[in-house]
Design an enzyme around this catalytic site. Structure first.
Site, PDB file in Angstrom:
ATOM      1  N   GLU A  35      -5.778  16.710 -11.765  1.00  0.00           N
ATOM      2  CA  GLU A  35      -6.211  17.005 -13.133  1.00  0.00           C
ATOM      3  C   GLU A  35      -7.732  17.124 -13.259  1.00  0.00           C
ATOM      4  OE1 GLU A  35      -3.845  15.237 -16.448  1.00  0.00           O
ATOM      5  OE2 GLU A  35      -5.807  14.750 -17.252  1.00  0.00           O
TER       6      GLU A  35
ATOM      7  N   HIS B   4      -1.937  16.999 -26.850  1.00  0.00           N
ATOM      8  CA  HIS B   4      -1.886  15.577 -26.526  1.00  0.00           C
ATOM      9  C   HIS B   4      -3.105  14.797 -27.011  1.00  0.00           C
ATOM     10  CE1 HIS B   4       1.583  16.649 -24.207  1.00  0.00           C
ATOM     11  NE2 HIS B   4       1.695  15.468 -23.650  1.00  0.00           N
TER      12      HIS B   4
ATOM     13  N   HIS C  58       6.429   9.622 -28.235  1.00  0.00           N
ATOM     14  CA  HIS C  58       5.395  10.465 -27.612  1.00  0.00           C
ATOM     15  C   HIS C  58       5.572  11.928 -28.027  1.00  0.00           C
ATOM     16  CE1 HIS C  58       2.572  11.944 -24.664  1.00  0.00           C
ATOM     17  NE2 HIS C  58       3.504  12.758 -24.181  1.00  0.00           N
TER      18      HIS C  58
ATOM     19  N   LYS D 102       5.492  23.245 -14.344  1.00  0.00           N
ATOM     20  CA  LYS D 102       4.702  22.081 -13.941  1.00  0.00           C
ATOM     21  C   LYS D 102       4.394  22.136 -12.446  1.00  0.00           C
ATOM     22  CE  LYS D 102       3.653  17.362 -14.614  1.00  0.00           C
ATOM     23  NZ  LYS D 102       3.855  16.132 -15.327  1.00  0.00           N
TER      24      LYS D 102
ATOM     25  N   LYS E 137       2.070  11.234 -11.504  1.00  0.00           N
ATOM     26  CA  LYS E 137       1.323  10.267 -12.312  1.00  0.00           C
ATOM     27  C   LYS E 137       2.135   8.986 -12.454  1.00  0.00           C
ATOM     28  CE  LYS E 137      -1.694  13.073 -15.184  1.00  0.00           C
ATOM     29  NZ  LYS E 137      -2.002  13.506 -16.560  1.00  0.00           N
TER      30      LYS E 137
ATOM     31  N   ARG F 226       0.829  -1.235   0.000  1.00  0.00           N
ATOM     32  CA  ARG F 226       0.000   0.000   0.000  1.00  0.00           C
ATOM     33  C   ARG F 226       0.850   1.265   0.000  1.00  0.00           C
ATOM     34  NH1 ARG F 226      -2.967  -3.228   3.611  1.00  0.00           N
ATOM     35  NH2 ARG F 226      -4.784  -4.089   2.561  1.00  0.00           N
TER      36      ARG F 226
ATOM     37  N   GLU G 284       8.130  18.557 -25.657  1.00  0.00           N
ATOM     38  CA  GLU G 284       7.446  18.898 -24.402  1.00  0.00           C
ATOM     39  C   GLU G 284       7.945  20.248 -23.865  1.00  0.00           C
ATOM     40  OE1 GLU G 284       4.911  17.460 -22.718  1.00  0.00           O
ATOM     41  OE2 GLU G 284       4.770  15.516 -23.724  1.00  0.00           O
TER      42      GLU G 284
ATOM     43  N   ARG H  31      -4.777  21.609 -14.640  1.00  0.00           N
ATOM     44  CA  ARG H  31      -3.716  20.666 -15.033  1.00  0.00           C
ATOM     45  C   ARG H  31      -3.918  20.130 -16.456  1.00  0.00           C
ATOM     46  NH1 ARG H  31      -0.726  16.029 -11.346  1.00  0.00           N
ATOM     47  NH2 ARG H  31       0.524  15.141 -13.029  1.00  0.00           N
TER      48      ARG H  31
ATOM     49  N   HIS I 185      -1.988  11.706 -28.753  1.00  0.00           N
ATOM     50  CA  HIS I 185      -2.238  10.334 -28.269  1.00  0.00           C
ATOM     51  C   HIS I 185      -2.912   9.503 -29.339  1.00  0.00           C
ATOM     52  CE1 HIS I 185      -2.213  11.510 -23.724  1.00  0.00           C
ATOM     53  NE2 HIS I 185      -1.026  11.153 -24.142  1.00  0.00           N
TER      54      HIS I 185
ATOM     55  N   ASN J 173      -1.913  18.975 -21.205  1.00  0.00           N
ATOM     56  CA  ASN J 173      -2.227  18.068 -22.321  1.00  0.00           C
ATOM     57  C   ASN J 173      -2.332  18.811 -23.647  1.00  0.00           C
ATOM     58  OD1 ASN J 173      -2.307  15.848 -20.625  1.00  0.00           O
ATOM     59  ND2 ASN J 173      -4.457  16.216 -20.109  1.00  0.00           N
TER      60      ASN J 173
HETATM   61  N1  GLY Z   1       1.998  14.782 -18.263  1.00  0.00           N
HETATM   62  C1  GLY Z   1       0.890  15.576 -17.903  1.00  0.00           C
HETATM   63  C2  GLY Z   1       0.648  15.605 -16.444  1.00  0.00           C
HETATM   64  O1  GLY Z   1       1.471  15.188 -15.655  1.00  0.00           O
HETATM   65  O2  GLY Z   1      -0.397  16.054 -16.043  1.00  0.00           O
END
Ligand code: GLY
Length: 359
Positions: free
Chosen positions: A235, A246, A263, A225, A143, A121, A185, A239, A250, A243
């Protein structure tokens, strides 16, 4: 050394950036975690170059250290590999108070991060990113993910590390293709939040010029960031601007089986495409997509939407995991440094892609 503190609701994550920091990483880890056991997770490209060095340095400091190396590549973000990683944790006797260190790019960070977040956990986690994309993006913000046959990153968690240690000198061994993958990026950060950064990338010419400024560039991206994640950890709002480019990026990655485009390359095409949509919808002038094409092409990044079945693109966009309602959020641009989120009915997106209709 440049230090940022990502101030989250329940913890603060220091992000330390310095040329040569990797040489001091073992010492830094000992200062932070004392005698706790360390499990290094790396991949078959990075392991022999960097993780082995860190392994030896930690051992020399009498820290009990293990290492697990996954095959390099996106396929390692799988449940098969995850189970193997848990097995390695069990055999090593990794406890909840011990530390997993991800030494590698985005795949390693996502996989090791997810494993750390679920093992007992949650055990301690440190990111030592070795690719540009991991330094400016995936190691920050918590993430973690593994893929399913249904799509990328469908299983994951928000799980923040104890610290992120960034040594820009590690980029020396990164192949050009992956260096410029990260530059896509970096350009994205300029577009969403920092016109000066965007103009800096417009004024530089090649990898050598960029490297002269890389510490500053990485720091500025991490700071952007940091600021966004502090406002919206999970997000649900701002946030989403991370994207930018993206949604269609994607889709392109997916349509080509995650093989033809990296990517960053797919995001490059996606940024141009969405800036052209922004222009057609009247939000920005026609100069902006041209500037974007010019700066991205200079760094060898693709800018033209590939000739591909529109239905496949639409399907990929519409089943994107972030778009399960009838509407889709797109991040549109007004000018470098100024973007906004706008909801579109799926039908309207379909018309834009299929019929070039923007009403
Ligand atoms: N890569 C986008 C984020 O971390 O929200």
């Amino acid at each position: 050394m440049k230090i940022l503190n990502l101030n989250l609701k329940h913890k603060t994550v220091p992000i330390e950036t310095e040329n040569g920091l990797f040489q001091k990483a073992a010492q830094r880890i000992k200062e932070l975690f004392g005698e706790r056991k360390i499990m290094l997770v790396t991949d078959s490209n990075v392991g022999p170059v960097y993780a082995e060095k860190l392994f030896t340095q930690l051992k020399d400091l009498n820290i009990e250290t293990g290492v697990y190396t996954v095959p390099a590549g996106e396929n390692s973000k799988s449940h098969d590999l995850l189970l193997k990683l848990y097995d390695a944790f069990a055999r090593f006797g990794l406890t909840r108070r011990d530390i997993v260190i991800a030494v590698g790019g985005g795949v390693t960070g996502d996989l090791a991060g997810y494993a750390a977040s679920t093992w007992l956990r949650g055990t301690g986690l440190v990111h030592i990113p070795t690719s540009l994309i991991a330094m400016v993006d995936s190691s920050i913000g918590g993430k973690t993910a593994v893929n399913l046959p249904h799509g990328k990153n469908l299983v994951g968690s928000f799980y923040h590390p104890e610290i992120v240690l960034i040594d820009p000198l590690l980029l020396e061994t990164l192949p050009d293709r992956y260096f410029f993958d990260g530059i896509a990026e970096v350009i994205k950060y300029g577009l969403i939040s920092d016109n000066n950064l965007f103009e800096m990338l417009e004024s530089l010419e090649n990898r050598g010029n960029i490297i002269e400024h890389i510490e500053e560039i990485i720091f500025r991206c991490c700071d952007i960031k940091r600021n966004i994640v502090e406002q919206d950890e999970t997000e649900s709002g701002i946030r989403m601007i991370l994207n930018f480019g993206h949604t269609f990026g994607h889709a392109i990655e997916k349509v080509f089986g995650y093989e033809k485009y990296t990517h960053g390359e797919a995001v490059s095409v996606g940024m141009v495409y969405i800036s052209e949509i922004s222009e057609k919808l009247g939000f920005c002038n026609s100069e902006l997509p041209k500037r974007l094409r010019s700066v991205l092409s200079r760094y060898g990044l693709p800018v033209d939407f590939p000739k591909v079945d529109n239905n496949a693109v639409i399907d990929a966009v519409l089943i994107d995991k972030k778009s399960r309602t009838n509407d889709i959020n797109l991040v549109l641009i007004e000018e470098p440094g100024k973007v906004f989120i706008k909801r579109f009915p799926k039908e309207q997106i379909r018309r834009m892609v299929h019929e070039n209709r923007y009403d």
